[in-house]
Structure formats: C-alpha cells, structure tokens
Design a protein around this motif. Structure first.
Motif, PDB file in Angstrom:
ATOM      1  N   ASP A  45       0.852  -1.197   0.000  1.00  0.00           N
ATOM      2  CA  ASP A  45       0.000   0.000   0.000  1.00  0.00           C
ATOM      3  C   ASP A  45       0.885   1.243   0.000  1.00  0.00           C
ATOM      4  O   ASP A  45       1.621   1.499   0.962  1.00  0.00           O
ATOM      5  CB  ASP A  45      -0.905  -0.016   1.228  1.00  0.00           C
ATOM      6  N   GLN A  47       0.272   4.202   0.548  1.00  0.00           N
ATOM      7  CA  GLN A  47       0.007   5.158   1.630  1.00  0.00           C
ATOM      8  C   GLN A  47       1.065   5.059   2.721  1.00  0.00           C
ATOM      9  O   GLN A  47       1.447   6.067   3.320  1.00  0.00           O
ATOM     10  CB  GLN A  47      -1.385   4.921   2.222  1.00  0.00           C
ATOM     11  N   LYS A  68      -1.305   6.705  -5.870  1.00  0.00           N
ATOM     12  CA  LYS A  68      -2.318   6.326  -4.878  1.00  0.00           C
ATOM     13  C   LYS A  68      -3.718   6.616  -5.406  1.00  0.00           C
ATOM     14  O   LYS A  68      -4.632   5.785  -5.278  1.00  0.00           O
ATOM     15  CB  LYS A  68      -2.068   7.094  -3.586  1.00  0.00           C
ATOM     16  N   GLN A  71      -4.578   4.067  -8.102  1.00  0.00           N
ATOM     17  CA  GLN A  71      -4.833   2.745  -7.525  1.00  0.00           C
ATOM     18  C   GLN A  71      -6.212   2.696  -6.871  1.00  0.00           C
ATOM     19  O   GLN A  71      -6.947   1.710  -7.007  1.00  0.00           O
ATOM     20  CB  GLN A  71      -3.740   2.416  -6.491  1.00  0.00           C
ATOM     21  N   GLU A  72      -6.570   3.748  -6.152  1.00  0.00           N
ATOM     22  CA  GLU A  72      -7.882   3.783  -5.497  1.00  0.00           C
ATOM     23  C   GLU A  72      -9.002   3.849  -6.529  1.00  0.00           C
ATOM     24  O   GLU A  72     -10.052   3.208  -6.371  1.00  0.00           O
ATOM     25  CB  GLU A  72      -7.956   4.980  -4.547  1.00  0.00           C
ATOM     26  N   TRP A  73      -8.779   4.622  -7.597  1.00  0.00           N
ATOM     27  CA  TRP A  73      -9.777   4.747  -8.665  1.00  0.00           C
ATOM     28  C   TRP A  73     -10.038   3.401  -9.330  1.00  0.00           C
ATOM     29  O   TRP A  73     -11.186   2.986  -9.482  1.00  0.00           O
ATOM     30  CB  TRP A  73      -9.292   5.779  -9.686  1.00  0.00           C
ATOM     31  N   ALA A  76     -11.782   0.648  -7.313  1.00  0.00           N
ATOM     32  CA  ALA A  76     -13.239   0.821  -7.229  1.00  0.00           C
ATOM     33  C   ALA A  76     -13.929   0.402  -8.527  1.00  0.00           C
ATOM     34  O   ALA A  76     -15.106   0.733  -8.742  1.00  0.00           O
ATOM     35  CB  ALA A  76     -13.573   2.272  -6.901  1.00  0.00           C
TER      36      ALA A  76
END
Length: 381
Positions: A45, A47, A68, A71-73, A76
C-alpha cells in the motif's frame, strides 16, 4: 505496489525479531518509520510509503500521490485510460521494464502497476502496453469509456485537455501523468542528526565513497573536533581516481598521512567479482551486467589495529556482508554506525538484527532522506 510472497511469509514468521528491533529504536520517529516501512513491504500500500516520507519532514514525490489516486480509482472498478503514447509514455514503460525490482526501485510508482482499461492516442494506431491492447481514438474512447479518468502523458497537456473537453469529457476527469522524480535530501544524512553529534573521531571508515561526497561532508561536520584518519573504499575506477584527487585536496598534515582511498568493494571475505563501472551512481557489482573485475575485501583486513570510531556503509546491497567483514573492529572499537538499509527487502530485518545480536548495547535510529523508497539509514550508537 507489488509485494513478494516469500518475503511476506518471512515477515509473518519473524514478528518477534521485528518487535525486538522496534523496541531497540531510540525515538518515536524511528519506531513509526520502521512500522510504516514494514507495513509497506507486507501490503504494498503506497500510503505507508507516503507516511514514511512525511515522518521525516519531506514532501512525497507527487508521482506517489497520483499513483495512490489511480490505484484507489481502479480498485473501485472505475476505468482509467492512458492518453498520449509518445516519448513520455514509452520512457515510463521502458523504465518499468528495465528497473522493476532493481536496487533503488523496490517500491516505485511504475506506470505498469496501474491496470489501465485502455490506451488512447489521436495520431497513433496499432497496439500498446504489455497487454498489447488496441490503441483507441479519442472518439472511440468516448464511446467505450465516457466516465473514465484520463491520464495524459504528453507535454501539450492544456491543448489536449481542451480538445477532450470539447469532445464531452468532464474537466475533473482529466489529469496530467506525473512520472517519478526522485529527490534526495542530504543535509542531515549520516552527519547532522541530533542523536549523532560531532565529536573527536579516531578513524572514519566508509564503504561506498562514490566521489568523496560523504567524506567531504564528514570533514565539514567534524571540523573543529578532529579525526585521526579516513579509510574509504570505492570500487568504481573513475570514482576511485576522483576520490584520490579530492582526498589530496582536502586533507593535510597527519590527517592526510593517515588517510587513504582503497580501490575495492567491501564484503565478508576476499573475492573478485564483475563490476559494472558506470562512473556514476549506477555502478554496481553485477555478474549479469558484466564489466571489469574488482576485488571485494573485508574491512577487518584493511584496517588492522586502527581504532575506528565511525563506520558509514552505502554499498548497493553488500551492507550486511560489509558489517560481517568488520565484526572484529566493531567489537574492539564499538564505532558509531550509519548503514543504508533499503537496497534489499530483507535489509530492515537483517541489518538491525545483526547489530543487536552483537549484544554491545547499541541504540538504533532509523531515518529516511528521500521522497521515494530510498536513502533509508539505520544508525547505531
């Protein structure tokens, strides 16, 4: 960011060792940094890498923040498209092909880590990427991915952004691709932390002298306190000559007579290996890359009965072997140490463990001097 399954298992199996190392750290910054870096290694991760950089008071590489977000986009289940397949994109993909997993790139925001839904270019046709996906026109992208996040890898970002908005894409779904831009902050690295104040030194020993940069900073930091001598190991032939010249220019009297540059690498035994001599920070021992034959020597063999008071190691993955090759001197002299611990995944386990296993009462500190996963130094005093 990618993780190594075998190393994840090793992390899980060595929890008592990590706990011992954690509690040997001398301050909360070191403890929190150690925890963040281990969590990064276990989870991948990004973060945790961002947190590690911030713990040291630096701004993370903007590429990490974008990585980041992407990756989050995509996690989802929302599509991201790479737009513009010219020099910037090609260079980013080539960097990933050349450097993924290499020293200095264990955790890096590689463009290939993003699961792109597709690739688009106004002028280029054919296929692109490791998956060899068909390159879309902007119109095809709009038809297939109307709500996609579009990451533009091109110099003419504002022009492309305007064209995409005219086609019907929302402004807040268009961003500029940010390549990784590594920065190193050397002001306090090795010399300058409050827990390692300057004092009168015996011998300063350095593995990985490069171009005498660190030794020069040691001399500035130590000015007014005095040192008996410097012993610096440098395997690269070009850098070795530069070090010799700088040593001659910057030392005099007894210090000059007691100091020398040793044309060798450091390890736990005498050996000869192929060395990729780039005359830069790309130089490294590598049988795969080949090059000239350079000797590796134990520090104990070279220093003899000299009393060392400061040991600095930045030797591209040979740090543990270098410590093992200096064990006699360390036990005899108990020097303060600054040892890089980022070239290999296991460095954060094996280097501090080895130091603690000496049972010499060392306190550990950990600091990081980059906006990426680089320049992580384990101090012992």
């Amino acid at each position: 960011m990618k993780t190594d399954t075998k190393w994840k298992n090793a992390l899980a199996q060595n929890k008592p060792v990590f706990s011992r190392i954690y509690h040997a750290m001398g301050d909360e910054t070191s403890k929190r940094l150690y925890e963040s870096l281990l969590r990064l290694q276990y989870t991948g991760d990004v973060q945790y890498l961002i947190e590690a950089v911030q713990l040291n008071g630096f701004e993370p590489d903007p590429a990490l923040l974008q990585y980041k977000m992407l990756q989050e986009w995509t996690a989802a289940q929302k599509p991201a498209i790479l737009y513009g397949l010219g020099k910037i994109a090609e260079s980013a993909f080539q960097l990933a092909a050349d450097k993924e997993g290499a020293v200095g790139y264990l955790f890096f925001p590689f463009i290939t880590d993003i699961p792109w839904a597709g690739y688009c270019d106004k002028n280029r046709r054919g296929t692109f990427g490791p998956e060899q996906k068909e390159i879309m026109t902007p119109e095809e992208m709009l038809a297939s991915f109307p709500g996609a996040l579009i990451c533009v890898a091109a110099e003419a970002f504002e022009e492309i952004k305007r064209e995409l908005m005219e086609l019907g894409f929302a402004e807040d779904r268009i961003c500029r691709y940010i390549p990784g831009r590594t920065k190193v902050f050397e002001d306090k690295q090795y010399f300058g932390e409050a827990f390692m104040p300057p004092r009168q030194e015996r011998f300063f020993v350095e593995g990985g002298a490069y171009r005498f940069d660190s030794a020069e900073r040691f001399l500035d930091w130590n000015r007014g306190y005095g040192a008996e001598g410097l012993l610096c190991f440098e395997p690269d032939p070009v850098n070795y000559e530069i070090c010799c010249q700088k040593l001659q220019e910057q030392t005099e009297g007894a210090l000059a007579r007691n100091s020398k540059i040793i044309h060798a690498g450091v390890s736990d035994r005498c050996a000869v290996m192929c060395f990729h001599a780039a005359g830069s920070d790309e130089s490294q021992f590598s049988e795969a890359k080949g090059g000239v034959s350079i000797s590796l020597r134990p520090i104990d063999q070279e220093i003899g009965e000299r009393n060392i008071s400061f040991l600095k190691l930045d030797v591209e993955g040979f740090e543990l072997a270098a410590l093992q090759g200096a064990e006699q001197a360390i036990r005899r002299c108990r020097p303060r140490m600054a040892v890089c611990a980022y070239h290999k995944l296991e460095d954060l386990l094996k280097i501090p463990k080895w130091i603690l296993d000496l049972e010499m009462g060392y306190t550990l500190q950990l600091r990081m001097y980059s906006n990426e996963y680089l320049e992580i130094v384990c101090y012992a005093y």
